[in-house]
Motif scaffolding. Structure first.
Motif, PDB file in Angstrom:
ATOM      1  N   TRP A 145       0.832  -1.204   0.000  1.00  0.00           N
ATOM      2  CA  TRP A 145       0.000   0.000   0.000  1.00  0.00           C
ATOM      3  C   TRP A 145       0.871   1.260   0.000  1.00  0.00           C
ATOM      4  O   TRP A 145       0.576   2.233  -0.696  1.00  0.00           O
ATOM      5  CB  TRP A 145      -0.930  -0.002   1.213  1.00  0.00           C
ATOM      6  CG  TRP A 145      -1.961   1.052   1.141  1.00  0.00           C
ATOM      7  CD1 TRP A 145      -2.952   1.145   0.212  1.00  0.00           C
ATOM      8  CD2 TRP A 145      -2.103   2.176   2.010  1.00  0.00           C
ATOM      9  NE1 TRP A 145      -3.702   2.259   0.449  1.00  0.00           N
ATOM     10  CE2 TRP A 145      -3.212   2.911   1.542  1.00  0.00           C
ATOM     11  CE3 TRP A 145      -1.409   2.622   3.127  1.00  0.00           C
ATOM     12  CZ2 TRP A 145      -3.630   4.073   2.169  1.00  0.00           C
ATOM     13  CZ3 TRP A 145      -1.841   3.775   3.746  1.00  0.00           C
ATOM     14  CH2 TRP A 145      -2.934   4.487   3.266  1.00  0.00           C
TER      15      TRP A 145
ATOM     16  N   THR B 124     -15.225  -3.054   3.195  1.00  0.00           N
ATOM     17  CA  THR B 124     -14.111  -2.810   4.101  1.00  0.00           C
ATOM     18  C   THR B 124     -14.400  -3.375   5.485  1.00  0.00           C
ATOM     19  O   THR B 124     -13.528  -3.986   6.117  1.00  0.00           O
ATOM     20  CB  THR B 124     -13.824  -1.307   4.179  1.00  0.00           C
ATOM     21  OG1 THR B 124     -13.627  -0.811   2.861  1.00  0.00           O
ATOM     22  CG2 THR B 124     -12.597  -1.018   5.002  1.00  0.00           C
ATOM     23  N   PHE B 269      -3.071  -9.808  -1.235  1.00  0.00           N
ATOM     24  CA  PHE B 269      -2.766  -8.872  -2.320  1.00  0.00           C
ATOM     25  C   PHE B 269      -2.070  -9.600  -3.468  1.00  0.00           C
ATOM     26  O   PHE B 269      -2.347  -9.348  -4.642  1.00  0.00           O
ATOM     27  CB  PHE B 269      -1.874  -7.759  -1.772  1.00  0.00           C
ATOM     28  CG  PHE B 269      -1.442  -6.754  -2.787  1.00  0.00           C
ATOM     29  CD1 PHE B 269      -2.312  -5.763  -3.203  1.00  0.00           C
ATOM     30  CD2 PHE B 269      -0.176  -6.790  -3.331  1.00  0.00           C
ATOM     31  CE1 PHE B 269      -1.924  -4.827  -4.142  1.00  0.00           C
ATOM     32  CE2 PHE B 269       0.220  -5.856  -4.270  1.00  0.00           C
ATOM     33  CZ  PHE B 269      -0.655  -4.880  -4.680  1.00  0.00           C
ATOM     34  N   LEU B 285      -7.646  -4.354  -1.548  1.00  0.00           N
ATOM     35  CA  LEU B 285      -6.547  -3.498  -1.990  1.00  0.00           C
ATOM     36  C   LEU B 285      -6.011  -3.937  -3.345  1.00  0.00           C
ATOM     37  O   LEU B 285      -5.667  -3.108  -4.192  1.00  0.00           O
ATOM     38  CB  LEU B 285      -5.421  -3.539  -0.962  1.00  0.00           C
ATOM     39  CG  LEU B 285      -5.590  -2.571   0.198  1.00  0.00           C
ATOM     40  CD1 LEU B 285      -4.775  -3.011   1.382  1.00  0.00           C
ATOM     41  CD2 LEU B 285      -5.151  -1.192  -0.229  1.00  0.00           C
ATOM     42  N   ARG B 289      -5.834  -1.775  -6.817  1.00  0.00           N
ATOM     43  CA  ARG B 289      -4.582  -1.458  -7.498  1.00  0.00           C
ATOM     44  C   ARG B 289      -4.813  -1.211  -8.984  1.00  0.00           C
ATOM     45  O   ARG B 289      -4.215  -0.318  -9.573  1.00  0.00           O
ATOM     46  CB  ARG B 289      -3.633  -2.616  -7.291  1.00  0.00           C
ATOM     47  CG  ARG B 289      -2.291  -2.351  -7.865  1.00  0.00           C
ATOM     48  CD  ARG B 289      -1.495  -3.618  -7.941  1.00  0.00           C
ATOM     49  NE  ARG B 289      -0.333  -3.381  -8.766  1.00  0.00           N
ATOM     50  CZ  ARG B 289       0.339  -4.329  -9.369  1.00  0.00           C
ATOM     51  NH1 ARG B 289      -0.045  -5.563  -9.238  1.00  0.00           N
ATOM     52  NH2 ARG B 289       1.379  -4.041 -10.094  1.00  0.00           N
ATOM     53  N   SER B 299      -8.494   1.691  -3.213  1.00  0.00           N
ATOM     54  CA  SER B 299      -7.357   1.161  -2.461  1.00  0.00           C
ATOM     55  C   SER B 299      -7.027   2.014  -1.240  1.00  0.00           C
ATOM     56  O   SER B 299      -6.456   1.520  -0.280  1.00  0.00           O
ATOM     57  CB  SER B 299      -6.119   1.056  -3.360  1.00  0.00           C
ATOM     58  OG  SER B 299      -5.837   2.299  -3.937  1.00  0.00           O
ATOM     59  N   GLY B 303      -6.837   0.705   2.791  1.00  0.00           N
ATOM     60  CA  GLY B 303      -5.458   0.884   3.246  1.00  0.00           C
ATOM     61  C   GLY B 303      -5.391   1.684   4.526  1.00  0.00           C
ATOM     62  O   GLY B 303      -4.704   1.305   5.479  1.00  0.00           O
TER      63      GLY B 303
END
Lengths: 324, 327
Positions: A145, B124, B269, B285, B289, B299, B303
């Motif tokens: 991230w 989320t 990820f 996430l 991307r 993202s 994050g």
């Protein structure tokens, strides 16, 4: 020299364990490694012949030995997705990974060392605050991230650095041009790896320096008229330096793990990216080869760190020459 | 009050109440065309349907404040725009007010939506729950393994001790990400499998600590006294030795929670963790991307939540460590 031999034996044993694990993964795979059983077009006789040709009809122990001897020669078969020997694919990717992880390691070491020393020298200063708040906070951010944010901000919004890859698409001229091109591409991925990586180094250096500066010899040196700067940066630093080598060795797996992720984010043509694409494509030989190569590189790095610290500090040697 | 506990308590509430707190189903698209990649804090006008679901007809502050209704009733059908296409649907599908017009509601999408038009806030919340549960499961499992391995290494014979030490060293010297990625090829990871794999690869560092404590205890008078009164080896191990190591183990385990959450996120990820349609924060996430330029929020929001959670947990664990280590 006995301590060196002992270390090397341990490292070799560790690598052997990893290879064994890779073999177990292969055995765990559902179905036949060659996918023969699923093919209905083959008759039983044909299947048996193919199995014999591939060595699949042999007992597991025998297959394990074969796997091991091939692994020692670096032979992990042919990549399913890339139709090339796994060894060639991995060797090609090893260089970029070493470049990335090595640079990141150096930067995090230097940065952590300098910040930690400075923070101990001047409590409450800028470096002190950085060591206490900024670096630990960066350590709490997932590396991928952080990479995405860096790309968004520095590559797309500001346009300072390229967003991905190791080289520019346009050709560059001369050795100097190549060097600058690499450097520019290294900035973002190395920062993403090295800034969080500097946190433990800085914390360690900070506490070591604090302890060192309380020693009587520091006061004696200051009373003798040695400048404070000289005491801190020339003398105390040297005394607190050694544990950092050990710290690097211990932090190496985490660094390489981080590099794997960062490579994927920045499309860096290294082992991490090969490993991920192999994972997504279920390219088993490549994944296992990658596991062994990465493990081998990390084990070699740790061995090197151990040997360096033993070389610097005889007390760590144990056995013959060390410990009373 | 213990202010440092507040973020953690909030987190616990969110995890327990995620199914209630999430405004929408995290895995169902609200509307793949109209509500695709809606930015955060966007109002959406939705018509209520008889079957309990909703039909979005317009979104955005500008569209809603125009004053004109984005739908009309024509000859027994409700007519509304779906992107550029005009669609109609029979009136009896809708909840109607006493005047016979379809009832609408305006719902705010506080975190926006993702590329499939799913509510990002709900995703989320559920993703956070899954991430934290996997990490807690993994840490609990590896603590258990570490306790057993530490006891065995500290109390049983030398052969077992050195076998455990070599295995532990091997696990410690391979980057866990790479190892779990290799394992993920063999076993298709679900959330549970991921927790199991993380537990199985995470014990050596803690086992080492436990072993140290066990060794220290073995030479103590407590153990000697227990042996003298005829306690069995098992009783000595679990009643007299293990409890002494528990504080050390608890601190070490607490310190591992945050890194494990990060590790799980990294794995998801990379595609070696939780797979769609299930989503942990890492999965969301990874989806974000691809959309980084188009839609920063997909993202950024998970994050930020991830970072906040990790910091909250580390804060509490640091306090706990300070308190326990000060005699």
């Amino acid at each position: 020299m006995r301590f060196v031999a002992g270390r090397i034996v341990t490292a070799a044993a560790t690598l052997l364990l990893v290879v064994t694990l890779a073999f177990l993964v292969l055995e765990l795979l559902p179905g036949d490694p060659a996918g023969i059983a699923e093919d209905p077009a083959l008759g039983p006789a044909e299947q048996a012949r193919l199995r014999a040709a591939l060595g699949l009809d042999e007992p597991p122990v025998r297959r394990y030995v074969t796997f091991l001897t091939h692994a020692i020669r670096g032979d992990f078969g042919v990549s399913i997705g890339r139709h090339r020997p796994v060894r060639d694919v991995l060797l090609e990717a090893l260089g970029p990974t070493v470049l990335l992880a090595g640079t990141a390691m150096l930067v995090s070491l230097l940065l952590g060392w300098a910040l930690g020393t400075r923070a101990a020298e001047r409590p409450g200063g800028l470096a002190d605050r950085a060591v206490r708040t900024v670096l630990p906070a960066l350590d709490a951010v997932p590396p991928f991230w952080l990479g995405l944010c860096a790309i968004l901000l520095f590559a797309w919004k500001l346009g300072w650095f390229p967003a991905a890859h190791m080289t520019s698409a346009a050709p560059v001229s001369g050795a100097w041009g190549t060097f600058v091109d690499r450097l520019v591409h290294l900035v973002l991925p190395v920062s993403v790896l090295a800034l969080p990586g500097a946190a433990p180094v800085a914390r360690h250096q900070w506490s070591a320096m604090r302890r060192e500066l309380l020693r009587p010899w520091v006061r004696a040196a200051l009373a003798n008229g040695v400048s404070r700067r000289r005491v801190v940066w020339r003398r105390a630093v040297r005394a607190a330096l050694l544990p950092l080598v050990t710290l690097v060795g211990l932090g190496l797996p985490a660094l390489v793990g981080g590099a794997v992720v960062v490579e994927v984010v920045f499309a860096w043509p290294g082992l991490g990216r090969v490993h991920q694409s192999a994972l997504l494509g279920r390219d088993v030989p490549l994944v296992l080869g990658g596991l062994v190569i990465v493990a081998g590189a990390v084990i070699a790095g740790r061995l090197l760190a151990d040997l360096v610290s033993m070389w610097v500090d005889p007390r760590l040697r144990g056995g013959w020459s060390g410990r009373r | 009050m213990k202010r440092h506990l507040v973020p953690l308590l909030l987190l616990l509430v969110v995890i327990l109440l995620a199914p209630l707190a999430a405004p929408w189903d995290p895995e169902r698209s609200l509307d793949p065309a109209l509500l695709r990649l809606v930015p955060p804090a966007t109002p959406a006008m939705m018509l209520l349907l008889e079957d309990g679901s909703v039909l979005p007809v317009a979104s955005g502050v500008a569209a809603l404040s125009r004053g004109t209704r984005p739908f009309s009733v024509e000859g027994g059908d409700v007519v509304y725009a779906r992107g550029r296409r005009i669609e109609r649907r029979p009136l009896e599908d809708f909840v109607l007010d006493p005047q016979g017009r379809p009832v609408f509601t305006v719902r705010w999408l506080w975190a926006g939506t993702d590329g499939f038009g799913r509510d990002l806030l709900s995703r989320t919340l559920f993703g956070l729950r899954l991430s934290v549960l996997i990490a807690l499961g993994a840490v609990l499992g590896s603590s258990l393994l570490a306790a057993l391995a530490g006891l065995a290494g500290g109390l049983a014979g030398r052969l077992l001790d050195s076998m455990l030490a070599v295995t532990g060293d091997a696990l410690l010297s391979v980057p866990r990400i790479v190892l779990v990625m290799a394992l993920a090829v063999a076993i298709r990871p679900s959330a549970v499998m991921l927790a199991v794999v993380l537990a199985a690869t995470g014990w050596p560092a803690m086992a080492r600590l436990v072993r140290g404590e066990v060794r220290r205890m073995r030479a103590s008078d407590t153990v000697l006294a227990a042996r003298a009164t005829g306690a069995s080896a098992w009783r000595v191990a679990f009643v007299h030795v293990l409890p002494e190591a528990l504080v050390t183990l608890a601190i070490a385990a607490g310190l591992r929670i945050a890194p494990t959450i990060l590790l799980e996120a990294s794995l998801s990820f990379l595609g070696a963790g939780v797979r769609p349609p299930a989503a942990s924060l890492g999965t969301i996430l990874a989806e974000g991307r691809e959309l980084l330029l188009e839609a920063w929020w997909v993202s950024t929001i998970p994050g930020l939540v991830l970072v906040a959670v990790v910091l909250a947990i580390s804060g509490v664990v640091d306090r706990f460590q300070q308190r326990m280590e000060r005699p």
